[in-house]
Design a protein around this motif. Structure first.
Motif, PDB file in Angstrom:
ATOM      1  N   ASP A  87     162.406  89.140  73.903  1.00 28.08           N
ATOM      2  CA  ASP A  87     163.551  88.795  73.064  1.00 28.08           C
ATOM      3  C   ASP A  87     163.603  87.282  72.951  1.00 28.08           C
ATOM      4  N   ASP A  88     163.576  86.774  71.719  1.00 33.41           N
ATOM      5  CA  ASP A  88     163.666  85.330  71.486  1.00 33.41           C
ATOM      6  C   ASP A  88     164.351  85.144  70.138  1.00 33.41           C
ATOM      7  N   VAL A  99     169.627  85.690  72.708  1.00 34.79           N
ATOM      8  CA  VAL A  99     168.759  85.862  73.867  1.00 34.79           C
ATOM      9  C   VAL A  99     167.474  85.079  73.639  1.00 34.79           C
ATOM     10  N   ASP A 101     163.722  84.034  75.249  1.00 34.08           N
ATOM     11  CA  ASP A 101     162.620  84.183  76.208  1.00 34.08           C
ATOM     12  C   ASP A 101     162.963  85.096  77.379  1.00 34.08           C
ATOM     13  N   GLU A 102     163.496  86.255  77.050  1.00 29.22           N
ATOM     14  CA  GLU A 102     163.764  87.272  78.065  1.00 29.22           C
ATOM     15  C   GLU A 102     163.052  88.565  77.686  1.00 29.22           C
ATOM     16  N   ALA A 106     162.915  94.927  81.820  1.00 35.25           N
ATOM     17  CA  ALA A 106     162.292  94.331  83.008  1.00 35.25           C
ATOM     18  C   ALA A 106     161.258  95.281  83.606  1.00 35.25           C
TER      19      ALA A 106
END
Length: 212
Positions: A87-88, A99, A101-102, A106
């Motif tokens: 997500d960027d 959001v 650089d996530e 996970a």
């Protein structure tokens, strides 16, 4: 009778309309051979987008899911090949989330490939004279977030899913700064893609790659 769920995003980024949402309004119950079409509108909001489609999957129990979003600047209807776990957001979503650089999820794979017959979808549209091509990037905004999130949710399921980007509608670029398609042509193209999804259990051998 099989079921195909088609979803479309609400307007975002200051736009008053989103061709994806307008298209699914016309595709609800659209007659195709071998399946019924059901639809769902999706908020352009980080995790809410994924949760909304998951809820629709639980409700309709579809055999196939085609998620659809707007891509300004594209001149063709473009089934996406791959979703990436990033997500960027260049701009905030509709609830102000930006959001950067996530991961979408996970401890999950770097990418998921579409499980729809994307080349058969492209050829079906092209055979009807509708501009279509494979895309190798779904971006890093909510479209990719949804594409990846649903693939992650369905990764051990028999439900096949993929994402399709569509151009702007004509009235969204009256200054001519972006390529557009009419809503009728977008709907026709998505209907042809939908039929190809239902008809093709295995994708066709059709050159649709890119050099760069």
């Amino acid at each position: 009778m099989k079921t195909l769920l088609i979803t479309g995003f609400e307007p975002f980024g200051g736009e008053k309309v989103n061709p994806a949402l307008e298209a699914i309004k016309k595709l609800q119950g659209y007659p195709i051979e071998g399946a019924k079409i059901v639809t769902c509108s999706v908020p352009v909001v980080h995790q809410k987008s994924v949760n909304t489609v998951i809820d629709a999957i639980k409700r309709y129990k579809p055999d196939f899911v085609m998620t659809v979003g707007q891509a300004a600047g594209r001149a063709a209807i473009t089934p996406e090949r791959v979703a990436i776990n990033v997500d960027d957001y260049r701009i905030p979503d509709n609830e102000g989330n930006q959001v950067i650089d996530e991961p979408v999820a996970a401890n999950a794979p770097d990418a998921y490939f579409s499980t729809l017959p994307i080349k058969a979808m492209v050829k079906a549209m092209q055979d009807k004279g509708i501009p279509a091509q494979i895309s190798n990037t779904a971006g890093t905004y909510v479209c990719n977030h949804l594409f990846y999130g649903i693939q992650h949710y369905l990764h051990d399921s028999n439900i096949r899913h993929g994402f399709v980007h569509i151009p702007l509608m004509s009235e969204q670029s009256i200054d001519g700064s972006n390529p557009t398609l009419s809503l009728d042509l977008i709907v026709e193209g998505l209907a042809e893609a939908a039929q190809a999804i239902v008809t093709n259990d295995i994708d066709i051998n059709y050159g649709a790659g890119a050099i760069s």
